[in-house]
Design a protein around this motif. Structure first.
Motif, PDB file in Angstrom:
ATOM      1  N   THR A  73       0.797  -1.019   0.068  1.00 53.71           N
ATOM      2  CA  THR A  73      -0.081   0.012  -0.035  1.00 53.71           C
ATOM      3  C   THR A  73       0.951   1.232   0.279  1.00 53.71           C
ATOM      4  O   THR A  73       1.872   1.183   0.638  1.00 53.71           O
ATOM      5  CB  THR A  73      -0.932   0.049   1.084  1.00 53.71           C
ATOM      6  OG1 THR A  73      -0.126   0.024   2.418  1.00 53.71           O
ATOM      7  CG2 THR A  73      -1.963  -0.961   1.287  1.00 53.71           C
ATOM      8  N   MET A  74       0.330   2.479  -0.576  1.00 56.79           N
ATOM      9  CA  MET A  74       1.134   3.610  -0.759  1.00 56.79           C
ATOM     10  C   MET A  74       0.772   4.402   0.489  1.00 56.79           C
ATOM     11  O   MET A  74      -0.312   4.614   0.834  1.00 56.79           O
ATOM     12  CB  MET A  74       0.707   4.416  -1.989  1.00 56.79           C
ATOM     13  CG  MET A  74       1.215   3.592  -3.179  1.00 56.79           C
ATOM     14  SD  MET A  74       3.100   3.662  -3.541  1.00 56.79           S
ATOM     15  CE  MET A  74       3.461   1.977  -3.016  1.00 56.79           C
ATOM     16  N   ALA A  75       1.924   5.090   1.255  1.00 56.21           N
ATOM     17  CA  ALA A  75       1.983   5.760   2.178  1.00 56.21           C
ATOM     18  C   ALA A  75       1.212   7.195   1.892  1.00 56.21           C
ATOM     19  O   ALA A  75       1.536   7.662   0.759  1.00 56.21           O
ATOM     20  CB  ALA A  75       3.257   6.126   2.761  1.00 56.21           C
ATOM     21  N   THR A  76       0.575   7.814   2.649  1.00 60.79           N
ATOM     22  CA  THR A  76       0.088   9.267   2.360  1.00 60.79           C
ATOM     23  C   THR A  76       0.946  10.043   3.122  1.00 60.79           C
ATOM     24  O   THR A  76       0.655  10.583   4.411  1.00 60.79           O
ATOM     25  CB  THR A  76      -1.474   9.472   2.807  1.00 60.79           C
ATOM     26  OG1 THR A  76      -1.579   8.850   4.279  1.00 60.79           O
ATOM     27  CG2 THR A  76      -2.482   8.522   2.041  1.00 60.79           C
ATOM     28  N   VAL A  77       1.710  10.485   2.511  1.00 63.71           N
ATOM     29  CA  VAL A  77       2.905  11.548   3.186  1.00 63.71           C
ATOM     30  C   VAL A  77       3.117  12.879   2.464  1.00 63.71           C
ATOM     31  O   VAL A  77       3.084  12.767   1.264  1.00 63.71           O
ATOM     32  CB  VAL A  77       4.203  10.743   3.127  1.00 63.71           C
ATOM     33  CG1 VAL A  77       5.388  11.670   3.919  1.00 63.71           C
ATOM     34  CG2 VAL A  77       4.355   9.492   3.921  1.00 63.71           C
ATOM     35  N   SER A  78       3.231  13.795   3.073  1.00 62.92           N
ATOM     36  CA  SER A  78       3.139  15.248   2.514  1.00 62.92           C
ATOM     37  C   SER A  78       4.780  15.028   1.728  1.00 62.92           C
ATOM     38  O   SER A  78       5.570  14.844   2.152  1.00 62.92           O
ATOM     39  CB  SER A  78       3.098  16.257   3.461  1.00 62.92           C
ATOM     40  OG  SER A  78       1.649  16.254   4.053  1.00 62.92           O
ATOM     41  N   ILE A  79       4.526  15.773   0.688  1.00 62.01           N
ATOM     42  CA  ILE A  79       5.816  16.537  -0.120  1.00 62.01           C
ATOM     43  C   ILE A  79       6.099  17.565   0.098  1.00 62.01           C
ATOM     44  O   ILE A  79       5.396  18.489  -0.095  1.00 62.01           O
ATOM     45  CB  ILE A  79       5.698  16.019  -1.705  1.00 62.01           C
ATOM     46  CG1 ILE A  79       5.258  14.721  -1.966  1.00 62.01           C
ATOM     47  CG2 ILE A  79       7.088  16.383  -2.468  1.00 62.01           C
ATOM     48  CD1 ILE A  79       6.192  13.643  -1.427  1.00 62.01           C
ATOM     49  N   LEU A  80       7.217  18.113   0.685  1.00 59.60           N
ATOM     50  CA  LEU A  80       7.430  19.306   1.363  1.00 59.60           C
ATOM     51  C   LEU A  80       7.778  20.191   0.252  1.00 59.60           C
ATOM     52  O   LEU A  80       8.730  20.249  -0.567  1.00 59.60           O
ATOM     53  CB  LEU A  80       8.605  19.355   2.244  1.00 59.60           C
ATOM     54  CG  LEU A  80       8.400  18.364   3.761  1.00 59.60           C
ATOM     55  CD1 LEU A  80       9.454  18.277   4.504  1.00 59.60           C
ATOM     56  CD2 LEU A  80       7.278  19.012   4.356  1.00 59.60           C
ATOM     57  N   PRO A  81       7.414  21.524   0.203  1.00 63.69           N
ATOM     58  CA  PRO A  81       7.781  22.494  -0.914  1.00 63.69           C
ATOM     59  C   PRO A  81       9.146  23.117  -0.719  1.00 63.69           C
ATOM     60  O   PRO A  81       9.431  22.821   0.606  1.00 63.69           O
ATOM     61  CB  PRO A  81       6.799  23.622  -0.625  1.00 63.69           C
ATOM     62  CG  PRO A  81       6.239  23.451   0.896  1.00 63.69           C
ATOM     63  CD  PRO A  81       6.182  22.189   1.024  1.00 63.69           C
ATOM     64  N   ILE A  82       9.813  23.178  -1.496  1.00 66.15           N
ATOM     65  CA  ILE A  82      11.069  23.813  -1.446  1.00 66.15           C
ATOM     66  C   ILE A  82      11.437  24.970  -0.448  1.00 66.15           C
ATOM     67  O   ILE A  82      12.408  25.030   0.044  1.00 66.15           O
ATOM     68  CB  ILE A  82      11.679  24.298  -2.625  1.00 66.15           C
ATOM     69  CG1 ILE A  82      13.140  24.314  -2.762  1.00 66.15           C
ATOM     70  CG2 ILE A  82      10.985  25.343  -3.261  1.00 66.15           C
ATOM     71  CD1 ILE A  82      13.998  23.108  -2.715  1.00 66.15           C
ATOM     72  N   ASP A  83      10.480  25.580  -0.388  1.00 66.26           N
ATOM     73  CA  ASP A  83      10.674  26.839   0.677  1.00 66.26           C
ATOM     74  C   ASP A  83      10.564  26.326   2.373  1.00 66.26           C
ATOM     75  O   ASP A  83      11.072  27.135   3.146  1.00 66.26           O
ATOM     76  CB  ASP A  83       9.577  27.936   0.759  1.00 66.26           C
ATOM     77  CG  ASP A  83       8.252  27.582   0.772  1.00 66.26           C
ATOM     78  OD1 ASP A  83       7.960  26.374   1.427  1.00 66.26           O
ATOM     79  OD2 ASP A  83       7.221  28.294   0.686  1.00 66.26           O
ATOM     80  N   GLN A  84      10.438  24.941   2.450  1.00 65.19           N
ATOM     81  CA  GLN A  84      10.504  24.457   3.881  1.00 65.19           C
ATOM     82  C   GLN A  84      11.828  23.755   4.028  1.00 65.19           C
ATOM     83  O   GLN A  84      11.928  23.335   5.199  1.00 65.19           O
ATOM     84  CB  GLN A  84       9.527  23.562   4.003  1.00 65.19           C
ATOM     85  CG  GLN A  84       8.122  24.004   4.097  1.00 65.19           C
ATOM     86  CD  GLN A  84       7.769  25.261   5.087  1.00 65.19           C
ATOM     87  OE1 GLN A  84       8.022  25.086   6.147  1.00 65.19           O
ATOM     88  NE2 GLN A  84       7.440  26.646   4.528  1.00 65.19           N
ATOM     89  N   VAL A  85      12.617  23.597   2.968  1.00 66.11           N
ATOM     90  CA  VAL A  85      14.113  23.141   3.054  1.00 66.11           C
ATOM     91  C   VAL A  85      14.818  23.833   3.737  1.00 66.11           C
ATOM     92  O   VAL A  85      15.025  25.046   3.660  1.00 66.11           O
ATOM     93  CB  VAL A  85      14.604  22.755   1.562  1.00 66.11           C
ATOM     94  CG1 VAL A  85      16.027  22.319   1.708  1.00 66.11           C
ATOM     95  CG2 VAL A  85      13.759  21.527   0.967  1.00 66.11           C
ATOM     96  N   ILE A  86      15.631  23.274   4.868  1.00 64.59           N
ATOM     97  CA  ILE A  86      16.658  23.922   5.670  1.00 64.59           C
ATOM     98  C   ILE A  86      18.027  23.351   5.076  1.00 64.59           C
ATOM     99  O   ILE A  86      18.534  22.138   5.089  1.00 64.59           O
ATOM    100  CB  ILE A  86      16.413  23.615   7.099  1.00 64.59           C
ATOM    101  CG1 ILE A  86      15.291  24.207   7.396  1.00 64.59           C
ATOM    102  CG2 ILE A  86      17.646  24.376   8.010  1.00 64.59           C
ATOM    103  CD1 ILE A  86      14.753  23.882   8.990  1.00 64.59           C
ATOM    104  N   THR A  87      18.886  24.372   4.619  1.00 67.04           N
ATOM    105  CA  THR A  87      20.250  23.957   4.331  1.00 67.04           C
ATOM    106  C   THR A  87      21.365  25.231   4.288  1.00 67.04           C
ATOM    107  O   THR A  87      20.851  26.446   4.539  1.00 67.04           O
ATOM    108  CB  THR A  87      20.286  23.465   2.882  1.00 67.04           C
ATOM    109  OG1 THR A  87      21.608  23.085   2.560  1.00 67.04           O
ATOM    110  CG2 THR A  87      19.820  24.484   1.861  1.00 67.04           C
ATOM    111  N   ASP A  88      22.508  25.200   4.253  1.00 60.71           N
ATOM    112  CA  ASP A  88      23.422  26.187   3.920  1.00 60.71           C
ATOM    113  C   ASP A  88      23.291  26.637   2.635  1.00 60.71           C
ATOM    114  O   ASP A  88      22.561  25.917   1.673  1.00 60.71           O
ATOM    115  CB  ASP A  88      24.824  25.698   4.334  1.00 60.71           C
ATOM    116  CG  ASP A  88      25.099  25.234   5.688  1.00 60.71           C
ATOM    117  OD1 ASP A  88      24.270  24.997   6.616  1.00 60.71           O
ATOM    118  OD2 ASP A  88      26.082  24.847   6.053  1.00 60.71           O
ATOM    119  N   TYR A  89      23.927  27.739   2.225  1.00 61.57           N
ATOM    120  CA  TYR A  89      23.835  28.259   1.119  1.00 61.57           C
ATOM    121  C   TYR A  89      25.034  29.159   0.458  1.00 61.57           C
ATOM    122  O   TYR A  89      25.912  29.724   1.394  1.00 61.57           O
ATOM    123  CB  TYR A  89      22.784  29.578   0.967  1.00 61.57           C
ATOM    124  CG  TYR A  89      21.069  28.936   1.080  1.00 61.57           C
ATOM    125  CD1 TYR A  89      20.627  28.647  -0.002  1.00 61.57           C
ATOM    126  CD2 TYR A  89      20.629  28.749   2.281  1.00 61.57           C
ATOM    127  CE1 TYR A  89      19.199  28.017   0.055  1.00 61.57           C
ATOM    128  CE2 TYR A  89      19.424  28.128   2.242  1.00 61.57           C
ATOM    129  CZ  TYR A  89      18.747  27.817   1.355  1.00 61.57           C
ATOM    130  OH  TYR A  89      17.641  27.105   1.430  1.00 61.57           O
TER     131      TYR A  89
END
Length: 424
Positions: free
Chosen positions: A331-347
């Motif tokens: 069965t497929m999980a119902t998981v949210s795909i996070l938008p890019i603006d929620q990503v946390i990283t260095d720049y």
């Protein structure tokens, strides 16, 4: 006896035909049954293939309608005709082996549902990373693991370009060289813009996390913003620039993103060069694992296609059809795909500053948004300054605000180049 119909006799189709012939005895010993190439559908003959005694048609649909064909090998590429061909093969109760990542990423749900109803298999190992058996590794070898992340160099053309830019050669010149060497298509748009990598990441993420195919939700960015200055500065800062397909499991959902990154030189993935592919997978039981090898080409891809043919044959011979679900989860999980603006990283940021006196204004914008600066490099260029910033981790939404504020002022010239940094 397994009777095969091959649709498409180009680079991969020709390689598959020849490898089946060359290693016939080895393949027979592994499966204990004969492989017979019943028919080939191709627009034109491939000069490297001896087709003596083989039924050949110029109409590929004759192959999927041939009652003697057990397994259809779809190698024509593209989406629309390939989808129609595969669905007709399934409707005729034929198993399918394909290397078509775009078709699986975009139309996979429809194809898998049709195959399940008709009781046939659709195998697609060759759709990702050529000769690296990455799909089987995730689906079977790592099946006991909860996968935390995937990071892949899964487009050889782009990796070849970024590797050679370190030698001081422009992207345009490298691309022309890659076309001459057969490493790049005549129209490399899908590669350069990241779409090809996104197709492959869609498939890997679905198998790793048990989620539906979410091509339409992937953030995609190509290498158009990267120039020789970025490659040189990244090197001085202790990084290599790579173009990755990235996916991470977070508490709030799953990240799916394709874009250039700065990778520390001590990372194994950072030292994968040329047209080679590599995928790093992190699981809770095994930790970090790296799969490395040739990601495209005639025989490496043919190797993956034939491994799928063996899987189909084993299932057919033992009557255990669909012993493993297509995407490895019942069965497929119902998981949210996070938008890019929620990503946390260095720049990493590069832009032109009109005056040395404006540095304080730039730093103040970052300070007010809570973005800390790790490195600041400044170099005079004619009447202005090239400024390079390396920041500590912050949310993409914050960085968007900072870039928006800077680009709306009169202290910089042109636009800001942004490259995300993956330190871990």
């Amino acid at each position: 006896m397994i009777r095969i119909g091959i649709c498409g006799l180009g680079t991969v189709g020709g390689g598959t035909f020849n490898l089946l012939k060359k290693n016939y005895n080895e393949i027979f010993r592994r499966i204990g049954s004969q492989f017979i190439i019943e028919q080939i559908g191709t627009r034109s003959d491939n000069p490297i293939c001896n087709l003596t005694g083989i039924k050949v048609t110029r109409n590929i649909f004759e192959v999927v309608r041939n009652p003697n064909v057990d397994v259809v090998v779809e190698l024509i590429g593209g989406c629309n005709i390939a989808r129609k061909l595969v669905l007709e093969a399934i409707n005729n109760k034929k198993h399918v082996v394909t290397a078509n990542k775009a078709m699986i990423a975009i139309h996979g749900k429809e194809i898998f549902c049709a195959a399940k109803k008709r009781g046939v298999m659709v195998a697609f190992e060759a759709a990702v990373a050529g000769g690296i058996p990455i799909i089987k590794c995730i689906r079977e070898g790592l099946c006991a693991n909860r996968i935390y992340s995937i990071a892949g160099i899964i487009n050889g053309t782009v990796n070849y370009i970024l590797t050679n830019m370190k030698k001081g050669i422009s992207c345009e010149n490298i691309l022309n060289q890659a076309k001459l060497l057969g490493y790049a298509e005549e129209d490399p748009t899908l590669d350069l813009e990241g779409t090809d990598t996104a197709h492959k990441l869609t498939i890997l993420a679905a198998i790793a996390y048990g989620i539906p195919l979410h091509f339409e939700k992937i953030y995609i960015e190509g290498i158009g913003c990267i120039n020789l200055t970025d490659v040189k500065k990244a090197d001085k800062l202790g990084y290599n620039i790579k173009h990755l397909g990235l996916s991470k499991r977070k508490k709030t959902g799953i990240e799916l993103r394709v874009h250039p990154v700065l990778l520390p030189k001590n990372r194994l993935l950072s030292n994968v060069h040329g047209v080679t592919n590599a995928i790093e997978i992190n699981g809770d039981a095994v930790g970090s694992t790296l799969f490395y090898g040739i990601g495209a080409g005639s025989e490496p891809t043919a190797s993956a296609i034939i491994s799928d043919l063996l899987d189909v044959s084993r299932n057919k011979l033992t009557e255990h059809i669909n012993r493993t679900p297509y995407l490895a989860f019942s069965t497929m999980a119902t998981v949210s795909i996070l938008p890019i603006d929620q990503v946390i990283t260095d720049y990493y940021l590069r832009f032109m500053l009109i005056s040395f006196n404006m540095i304080g204004h730039v730093v103040n914008i970052f300070y007010k948004l809570g973005i800390r600066i790790k490195h600041l490099l400044l170099k005079k260029q004619e009447s202005s300054f090239v400024i390079i910033l390396l920041t500590y981790s912050t949310k993409e939404a914050n960085m968007n605000l900072a870039i928006g504020k800077l680009e709306s002022t009169n202290v910089i010239l042109g636009h800001i180049t942004r490259v995300r940094v993956e330190n871990v």
